[in-house]
Design an enzyme around this catalytic site. Structure first.
Site: not given
Length: 480
Positions: A45, A231, A236, A336
């Site tokens: 943009r 996620d 994965h 995480k």
């Protein structure tokens, strides 16, 4: 050499484009893999002159490319292929401007790489079609996640399928581009030593772990809506499970390989009702230390809700209902802010029928994806000295050492080259994506129905205690 084409990257000034895609394309150019007519157009943009984008690209690529691989003259020639076009991907009128900017194809294929938020996939595809920017030579590359549920994934796939033929769609999972992941197929299907023991009669269990020491970084707004399950687990980890468990394809081509992967996803035993509580663990990191540095709790991260119940850790005990794997648990975990960064697959073999020696343990095959790529087989050997005391010794295949100074290809290099060559073997087919969501959805629903909130764990540890209990109740333990 690949086809002559325009590569158009939506989200062309984002981290993915500047940190992964452009460095990968530079390496392909340096290796002589790009057709002389290839043009790379970044779409975003912000208004920006072409030369300003080229300078931005050079600055960011220098930070990602090894100094020994960055050649000034090569970059100078590569930069002439870079262009920039300012547009809003949500505005239909801007696609008319884009069509005018690109001009007639003139024999060039157009490859659209959607390095954007998933909510823009459908508008972009729809606007491309209306603007007459899609033909039989066009290809489209989609980053995960494809939707946030089976229903949304089906809607996205249907919208894409209305414009692009399935053979033109490349749903990318960068884990499938890793050298060691592809070596997993070679290990399984090219070595007669392993084939007879790659089954329930000889394997006790399988572990697949993708552990990260980093937090959500600058992805807080996205991650707080997705969580570790959407996620990482849905794509994965399930892709790695498929490669470990799939049957040998009749031949090594895209459809044969993907047919076998879909069979595994459809054979996964559903996790519903009480099984959601018994066979899954959710976690969320609290404050702690990593590398001696204090890190905040998840809910204090940038762009994360202060009362968020999003999981940053998930562990699952999965089972495959087929003859090869009946009774073998597959333990999957990802998280995480864990103690260390490590991605690995562990094949734990069953012990010998009768243990004769002190220290005798079962064999183990370790396939490590990161931080180092290596494959090792743990064998029992006698320690020096009197008596028959045994210790495990690793037979190591360190890929970096074996192939010496050969530069290791990044996953995106390999996958982008496959897109340019039209090879979809390492990409997810529509039915793969939807089969994965069909297994994940009941887990997400079960957590909601049973009010299963994430278990806390301190940053810098190995996740919540309940994840260890998932294995310990059967006399097993996580590797590493």
């Amino acid at each position: 050499m690949t086809i002559p084409c325009d590569i158009l990257v939506f989200g062309g000034t984002g981290d993915l484009a500047l940190h992964k895609l452009l460095p990968a394309l530079y390496h392909l150019y340096r290796e002589g893999r790009l057709h002389p007519a290839v043009r790379i157009v970044a779409l975003a943009r912000s208004p920006m002159p072409r030369n300003s984008f080229q300078k931005l690209a050079e600055r960011r690529c220098r930070a990602q490319i090894a100094r020994s691989d960055f050649d000034e003259d090569t970059w100078g020639r590569f930069a002439t292929r870079l262009d920039y076009f300012s547009m809003d991907a949500a505005q239909s009128a801007d696609f008319g401007r884009l069509a005018h900017f690109l001009g007639e194809p003139g024999g060039l294929a157009r490859i659209y790489y959607l390095a954007t938020a998933p909510n823009l996939f459908v508008p972009i595809v729809t606007h491309l079609s209306i603007a007459g920017l899609v033909d039989s030579e066009s290809r489209i590359v989609l980053e995960k996640p494809i939707g946030h549920s089976l229903e949304s994934a089906t809607a996205i796939n249907s919208a894409i399928g209305a414009v692009f033929d399935e053979s033109q769609v490349f749903r990318i999972d960068h884990y499938l581009g890793k050298e060691t992941v592809q070596n997993l197929m070679a290990l399984r299907f090219a070595n007669a030593l392993l084939e007879p023991v790659w089954r329930a009669t000889q394997i006790d269990h399988v572990q697949i772990s993708v552990c990260e020491s980093l937090g959500v970084e600058n992805r807080g707004a996205y991650y707080d809506r997705a969580g570790a399950t959407r996620d990482m687990l849905q794509n994965h980890l399930l892709q790695l499970l498929c490669l470990v468990a799939m049957e040998p394809p009749a031949q090594f081509d895209a459809e044969s390989v993907r047919d076998e992967k879909v069979k595994i996803l459809r054979a996964l035993k559903p996790i519903t009702d009480q099984d959601v509580q018994d066979k899954t663990v959710r976690g969320q990191y609290s404050a702690g230390k990593i590398g001696g540095q204090e890190v905040p709790a998840y809910y204090f991260e940038k762009d994360v809700d202060n009362d968020s119940d999003t999981e940053t850790f998930v562990a699952v005990e999965a089972h495959i209902n087929n003859w090869r794997w009946a009774g073998v648990p597959f333990y999957l975990r990802t998280g995480k802010r864990l103690a260390k960064r490590s991605s690995q697959i562990v094949i734990q073999f069953k012990p010998v029928p009768h243990r004769l020696f002190d220290g005798d343990r079962a064999n183990q095959l370790l396939i490590q994806l990161q931080p180092d790529e290596r494959i090792s087989l743990q064998m029992m050997t006698k320690t020096p000295g009197k008596g028959m005391h045994l210790e495990p010794v690793e037979l190591n295949l360190n890929l970096a050492q074996v192939f010496g100074q050969t530069r290791r290809w990044d996953a995106y290099e390999r996958l982008l080259l496959d897109v340019l060559e039209g090879d979809s073997t390492l990409f997810m087919r529509r039915d793969e994506v939807e089969a994965a969501w069909a297994w994940i959805d009941p887990i997400l629903k079960g957590w909601q129905e049973h009010f299963q909130t994430p278990r806390p764990y301190h940053a810098g540890t190995n996740g919540p205690e309940q994840a260890h209990s998932l294995l310990a109740r059967h006399g097993r333990a996580w590797h590493g």
